[in-house]
Write a protein that holds these residues in place. Structure first.
Motif, PDB file in Angstrom:
ATOM      1  N   SER A   1      -2.817  -6.804  -0.510  1.00 48.84           N
ATOM      2  CA  SER A   1      -3.228  -7.761   0.516  1.00 48.84           C
ATOM      3  C   SER A   1      -2.776  -9.190   0.223  1.00 48.84           C
ATOM      4  CB  SER A   1      -4.753  -7.736   0.681  1.00 48.84           C
ATOM      5  OG  SER A   1      -5.394  -8.208  -0.489  1.00 48.84           O
TER       6      SER A   1
ATOM      7  N   CYS B   1       4.169  -1.538   5.904  1.00 53.93           N
ATOM      8  CA  CYS B   1       2.794  -1.170   5.572  1.00 53.93           C
ATOM      9  C   CYS B   1       2.477   0.045   6.428  1.00 53.93           C
ATOM     10  CB  CYS B   1       1.809  -2.303   5.847  1.00 53.93           C
ATOM     11  SG  CYS B   1       0.094  -1.819   5.525  1.00 53.93           S
TER      12      CYS B   1
ATOM     13  N   ILE C   1      -5.204  -4.054   4.821  1.00 52.70           N
ATOM     14  CA  ILE C   1      -4.837  -5.017   3.769  1.00 52.70           C
ATOM     15  C   ILE C   1      -4.668  -6.416   4.333  1.00 52.70           C
ATOM     16  CG2 ILE C   1      -3.732  -3.216   2.376  1.00 52.70           C
ATOM     17  CD1 ILE C   1      -1.024  -4.497   3.116  1.00 52.70           C
TER      18      ILE C   1
ATOM     19  N   ASP D   1      -3.010  -5.651  -5.854  1.00 50.81           N
ATOM     20  CA  ASP D   1      -3.643  -5.823  -4.550  1.00 50.81           C
ATOM     21  C   ASP D   1      -2.575  -6.194  -3.526  1.00 50.81           C
ATOM     22  OD1 ASP D   1      -5.177  -6.390  -2.368  1.00 50.81           O
ATOM     23  OD2 ASP D   1      -6.376  -7.946  -3.315  1.00 50.81           O
TER      24      ASP D   1
ATOM     25  N   ALA E   1       0.854  -1.191   0.000  1.00 51.65           N
ATOM     26  CA  ALA E   1       0.000   0.000   0.000  1.00 51.65           C
ATOM     27  C   ALA E   1       0.890   1.241   0.000  1.00 51.65           C
ATOM     28  CB  ALA E   1      -0.977   0.001   1.169  1.00 51.65           C
TER      29      ALA E   1
ATOM     30  N   THR F   1      -1.800  -8.039   9.220  1.00 50.07           N
ATOM     31  CA  THR F   1      -0.806  -7.324   8.419  1.00 50.07           C
ATOM     32  C   THR F   1       0.605  -7.645   8.882  1.00 50.07           C
ATOM     33  OG1 THR F   1      -2.396  -5.562   7.979  1.00 50.07           O
ATOM     34  CG2 THR F   1      -0.065  -5.049   7.631  1.00 50.07           C
TER      35      THR F   1
END
Length: 248
Positions: free
Chosen positions: A96, A109, A115, A94, A44, A122
């Motif tokens: 995640s 992160c 995510i 993505d 992210a 995470t």
């Protein structure tokens, strides 16, 4: 696969999509004693400021993954602007489900623990990409003042007071997960102001250019109510920080 447009409208001028100033990001990089050539993964990664400036200032390399096409394009442009496009890359995808092909020295992160379905998930996700002895960075909110009612929690974009921990409990949670906290840099009210207040000008500028857009009523409603809500609740109650962790 992309972020809803409202997110990129709201933060169109932001290089850092969290309540963190460029000075605080630089302070964190210095505090970690980053060595040239270390490999980082930023899940992210937003507009890529962490990887780009640390590649410039500390000689790191790395990959950022983000679901936003707009922010990913901005990150690539920032890498070119700073002359580090040969050291960092940005992938639209993505985050995640992303695990590095080769274990990295630093896995991050910053402000997007949804995510992994929350903090615990995470941390587990990042651990899958991190080499033994590597450094993990988590950006996460916490209560500066714990709310005593549901209205205050919702004013801080929480569903209930239980959504966030107070700082001592958050630090303790990292320990419960098996990690030492080895550094932290916290947002202050000024860095919150620079993050949140800058959104209001972005919203107004967009609204002036796009009065007939289908999102215009939503943008108008947010711009009308958000400054007071922020000052009453979020600015007073919600903290935020980046925490550096190492596995015990």
């Amino acid at each position: 696969m992309d972020l809803p447009r409202i997110f990129t409208i709201r933060e169109s001028s932001h290089r850092i999509h969290n309540p963190f100033t460029a000075d605080k990001l630089a302070t964190l990089g210095r505090a970690l004693h980053l060595e040239p050539g270390i490999r980082a993964l930023d899940l992210a990664s937003g507009s890529g400021e962490l990887l780009c400036t640390w590649a410039r200032d500390h000689g790191i390399t790395g990959t950022g993954v983000d679901i936003s096409t707009v922010f990913t394009a901005g990150a690539r442009a920032r890498a070119a602007e700073l002359g580090v496009a040969d050291r960092v890359e940005f992938v639209h995808g993505d985050a995640s489900g992303h695990v590095a092909d080769v274990p990295v020295d630093l896995a991050a992160c910053i402000g997007a623990t949804w995510i992994g379905g929350g903090l615990d998930g995470t941390v587990e996700l990042l651990a899958r990409s991190l080499r033994p002895g590597g450094l993990m960075l988590i950006g996460e909110p916490f209560w500066r003042r714990e709310p005593t009612d549901q209205e205050t929690a919702e004013g801080c974009h929480a569903s209930s007071p239980a959504d966030f921990l107070a700082l001592p409990e958050l630090l303790g949670r990292f320990g419960d997960l098996g990690y030492d906290v080895v550094e932290m840099v916290l947002a202050d009210q000024n860095s919150w102001d620079r993050y949140r207040a800058a959104q209001w000008l972005n919203l107004r500028s967009w609204l002036d250019r796009n009065p007939d857009d289908e999102l215009a009523p939503q943008v108008r409603a947010e711009l009308t109510t958000d400054p007071v809500r922020y000052a009453r609740y979020e600015r007073e109650y919600l903290g935020w920080g980046v925490f550096a962790l190492m596995k015990r």
